[in-house]
Structure formats: C-alpha cells, structure tokens
Scaffold this motif. Sequence first.
Motif, PDB file in Angstrom:
ATOM      1  N   ASP A 157       0.814  -1.211   0.000  1.00  0.00           N
ATOM      2  CA  ASP A 157       0.000   0.000   0.000  1.00  0.00           C
ATOM      3  C   ASP A 157       0.854   1.270   0.000  1.00  0.00           C
ATOM      4  O   ASP A 157       0.322   2.378   0.015  1.00  0.00           O
ATOM      5  N   GLN A 158       2.183   1.089   0.007  1.00  0.00           N
ATOM      6  CA  GLN A 158       3.065   2.258  -0.032  1.00  0.00           C
ATOM      7  C   GLN A 158       4.058   2.154  -1.193  1.00  0.00           C
ATOM      8  O   GLN A 158       5.140   2.723  -1.151  1.00  0.00           O
ATOM      9  N   ALA A 159       3.659   1.458  -2.228  1.00  0.00           N
ATOM     10  CA  ALA A 159       4.592   1.123  -3.298  1.00  0.00           C
ATOM     11  C   ALA A 159       4.814   2.239  -4.322  1.00  0.00           C
ATOM     12  O   ALA A 159       5.522   2.038  -5.294  1.00  0.00           O
ATOM     13  N   ASN A 160       4.200   3.406  -4.113  1.00  0.00           N
ATOM     14  CA  ASN A 160       4.330   4.483  -5.091  1.00  0.00           C
ATOM     15  C   ASN A 160       5.244   5.608  -4.630  1.00  0.00           C
ATOM     16  O   ASN A 160       5.181   6.725  -5.163  1.00  0.00           O
ATOM     17  N   ILE A 161       6.082   5.354  -3.644  1.00  0.00           N
ATOM     18  CA  ILE A 161       7.030   6.364  -3.190  1.00  0.00           C
ATOM     19  C   ILE A 161       8.025   6.659  -4.305  1.00  0.00           C
ATOM     20  O   ILE A 161       8.496   5.771  -4.991  1.00  0.00           O
ATOM     21  N   THR A 162       8.322   7.933  -4.500  1.00  0.00           N
ATOM     22  CA  THR A 162       9.291   8.347  -5.519  1.00  0.00           C
ATOM     23  C   THR A 162      10.550   8.887  -4.843  1.00  0.00           C
ATOM     24  O   THR A 162      10.487   9.475  -3.761  1.00  0.00           O
ATOM     25  N   ALA A 163      11.675   8.677  -5.476  1.00  0.00           N
ATOM     26  CA  ALA A 163      12.953   9.107  -4.894  1.00  0.00           C
ATOM     27  C   ALA A 163      13.992   9.280  -5.990  1.00  0.00           C
ATOM     28  O   ALA A 163      13.816   8.835  -7.130  1.00  0.00           O
ATOM     29  N   GLY A 164      15.069   9.952  -5.629  1.00  0.00           N
ATOM     30  CA  GLY A 164      16.191  10.102  -6.539  1.00  0.00           C
ATOM     31  C   GLY A 164      17.484  10.136  -5.758  1.00  0.00           C
ATOM     32  O   GLY A 164      17.494  10.526  -4.574  1.00  0.00           O
ATOM     33  N   TYR A 165      18.559   9.709  -6.395  1.00  0.00           N
ATOM     34  CA  TYR A 165      19.871   9.757  -5.751  1.00  0.00           C
ATOM     35  C   TYR A 165      20.742  10.738  -6.522  1.00  0.00           C
ATOM     36  O   TYR A 165      20.988  10.570  -7.724  1.00  0.00           O
ATOM     37  N   VAL A 166      21.223  11.780  -5.821  1.00  0.00           N
ATOM     38  CA  VAL A 166      22.030  12.829  -6.437  1.00  0.00           C
ATOM     39  C   VAL A 166      23.505  12.488  -6.293  1.00  0.00           C
ATOM     40  O   VAL A 166      23.988  12.212  -5.196  1.00  0.00           O
ATOM     41  N   LEU A 167      24.204  12.531  -7.418  1.00  0.00           N
ATOM     42  CA  LEU A 167      25.596  12.091  -7.462  1.00  0.00           C
ATOM     43  C   LEU A 167      26.603  13.169  -7.081  1.00  0.00           C
ATOM     44  O   LEU A 167      27.661  12.865  -6.527  1.00  0.00           O
ATOM     45  N   ASN A 168      26.306  14.429  -7.398  1.00  0.00           N
ATOM     46  CA  ASN A 168      27.306  15.482  -7.212  1.00  0.00           C
ATOM     47  C   ASN A 168      26.657  16.836  -6.999  1.00  0.00           C
ATOM     48  O   ASN A 168      25.421  16.964  -6.997  1.00  0.00           O
ATOM     49  N   ASP A 169      27.492  17.867  -6.822  1.00  0.00           N
ATOM     50  CA  ASP A 169      26.968  19.194  -6.495  1.00  0.00           C
ATOM     51  C   ASP A 169      26.375  19.936  -7.685  1.00  0.00           C
ATOM     52  O   ASP A 169      25.915  21.066  -7.554  1.00  0.00           O
ATOM     53  N   THR A 170      26.354  19.297  -8.868  1.00  0.00           N
ATOM     54  CA  THR A 170      25.667  19.898 -10.015  1.00  0.00           C
ATOM     55  C   THR A 170      24.216  19.434 -10.085  1.00  0.00           C
ATOM     56  O   THR A 170      23.456  19.867 -10.956  1.00  0.00           O
ATOM     57  N   GLY A 171      23.824  18.547  -9.188  1.00  0.00           N
ATOM     58  CA  GLY A 171      22.459  18.053  -9.163  1.00  0.00           C
ATOM     59  C   GLY A 171      22.199  16.905 -10.112  1.00  0.00           C
ATOM     60  O   GLY A 171      21.046  16.631 -10.468  1.00  0.00           O
TER      61      GLY A 171
END
Length: 404
Positions: free
Chosen positions: A196-210
């Motif tokens: 029931d919580q399978a729609n969480i969105t996320a991202g992993y930022v690699l560096n200071d340029t975004g």
Amino acid sequence: MKNNPVHSLRRGAVRAVGFFLGAMMLFSACSPKPATTESGAAEYDYPVQINEVTIQESPTKVAVLSPSLADIVMSLGSVYELKLAARSEDCTADELSVLPFAGSADAPDVQALKTVGVQLVLAEGKPSDELAKQYSDNDIQVLVLPKATTREELTTLFTSVGSALGGAKTGYSAAQRRVSSLLSALDDVQRLIPTDQANITAGYVLNDTGEFASDKTMTGKLLGYAGAVNIAADGGTLSAGELATANPDYIFCAKGLKDTLVKMDTFSSLKAVANGKIYEIDAGLMKNQGSSLLDAVIELAGTMYPSLKTEGLLSSSSGAASSGNSSAAARPAKVDSDSSRADILVLQDRLIQLGYMQPPGDGFYGYWTKATVQEFQKRAGLPETGIADEKTMDRLFADDAPKG
C-alpha cells in the motif's frame, strides 16, 4: 666405410626435430587449454582466461585499484581477501587498512607493486599504453573489470573476480554462490515493501551539479530494490521544470552534498526538501558492487519505510546478533528459513566471526546463508544440508570451530 658427413648432418637434424616435436607434444599434453567460464564453472581451475587475459596459476599477491572491486573481493570471503597485497589510495575501506598504498587508481605506482611482489592487478579502467608497458616490463598482469549495470553483468563481474583469484572451477563456484545469495537478499528486501506504499518516488544525487543516478546503472537500480520509483530513470541533470514535475518524496545524496542541494533553486521548493526528507548516504555504499549493495538497499528501505526497522525486518549484525549476544547460552538450537529474524542474525553473526560471511547480516535465510552454512558443514565434516541443525549449531559455536 666412412660416414658421409652430409648424411650425418641430416640424421642429426632429423633426431633434433623429432626430439623437439616430442617435447612439444609432451608440453601440450601437460599444459591444458586455458579454461573459460562463459557457460559456467570449468572442469579445472588454471590456466584460466578472463577478458583475453590468461592467468596461469593462482595468484598469491593481488593489488586492487578500485573500491568496488575491493568490495567484491571482501564479499567473497577471507580466503580471497588474504590474497590482497596492495591497494590504491582510492580504496579506503577499514578492512584494507593493513595494506600498503601504491599510488592512485588513475596513476598506480608500478614499482611499489613490484616491490611487494604483486602478480595481478584488478582495475576498472584500461591502463594507458605507457602504463601497460610498465606492468608488462615488471611481469604484472592487469585484469580490467568495469562496473556492472545489470544483474547479469554483476554475476559475470563476481565470477570473473572469483575465477581470477580462485580458479575457473573453485573460485567461479564460490563467487556464483555469493552473488546469487546477494541478489536473492536484494529481492527479499524488495518483497518486504508494504504494497500500500509502493508508489514512493525518490532520486539519488551524485554530485553538487544536481546530477541524478540513472536506472541504467546499478546505483540507480538500488532505489527500486528499496521500494521506490526512481524519478530520473535516464539519469543526468533534470531541468527545473522536470524536477518540479517529478517532485520526489525522498532525495538521497552523497555525504556532504545536502547543504549544497537545499540551497539550489531547483531543489529548495521540492516536497522532499520541505518535508525534511533529504538524506545523506555513504557514496561507497551506493557505488561499490560487493556486499555494499545490500547495505545500501537496507539503509534506503529503512529510511523510506521505517516500520520495517521497528518491526525488526531490516536489521544488521550490529543489532540483535551482535558479538556480545552470540553466546552458546543465547543461541537458538536450530536455524532455518522458518526461524525468526533475530535467530537468523545470531547464526549469521557467528558465520561472520568465523570468516565465512561479510558483515552485516541481513536476517534472511536465503541462498547466500544456505550456501555459507553448507561451506561450514563441509569444513566441519558434517552433512552438507545447508540447514543449521542442532549438530551444526553445536559445532559452529564450539571453541575449535573451523574458520572460513
């Protein structure tokens, strides 16, 4: 009748050629064709050919230039880790602290490698022509193994390292067991995610340029294993409009980047920033491709789904099964796939202590744990069932238990 000198020379030449051909045939019979592992474990260990590099015998001293490859070697167990004799300055894991430095990954000190007797170098990137000549002049072989981007490539990467260090039969098989259990554990974590919580969105930022990690990399795929939809499936730096539209629930980044990101116009108005759900995570966990992959997924999943931690479903060996709690009195009589997470962690912690597994334990009795128990049972002279029955547990916790 005198011997004709021409005939004598001919007879001598024929004998010499015959002797040479016989020697070559004998040498060929004693020197098997290099084994390859394209279709699985070979029938013998050495010589073995990996990526056009032929390794004649098991190397006793190996240098590792890549933190990710070092992570894989350590994931294979102490038998392989003990072969490491040098490292680059990029390999900073605590477990490698006893090894001498030999330059950087991009500019290794070949003379330093030669001094400590290194026979084989594990690297991610192809050396320059000049560097390759230095290696060759010092009789040092270089095996170039780029990072994996898929499960299949990860399996090949593990088995290539295992075959190089332990042989096309023994090393390959050990590495196959390790990577299979690692992938199985990743799948186990994914299955724990509440539907029931399978729609969480996320991202992993690699560096200071975004710049975000792509789903085309293992780093980006870790978000999926941890139960999130990666907002940057193709990776790269998202425009302000793209990022605002994606508006992720969580943002993860390498340590030291959080303060920079929250001040950027493209990030400051995002839901994750407003809700305080931007988290730093050790970049090594996200980038290395040994057991760190599982550590990263456990940390990501535990952050996004804290109930998994409170319910004891995501635990490490530093928890219920810490060294101080693994006494014979506290240990369970038997451990198998139906046991509690706490009991499985006790078993895994003891296997870690003996050198059969790399920390942390994951609390899952999957392929990895079963194969490790079988390895212990083999060394202890017990039936190789893969189940930690009462006899196995008694032997495992004995003072003279065989080490991995």
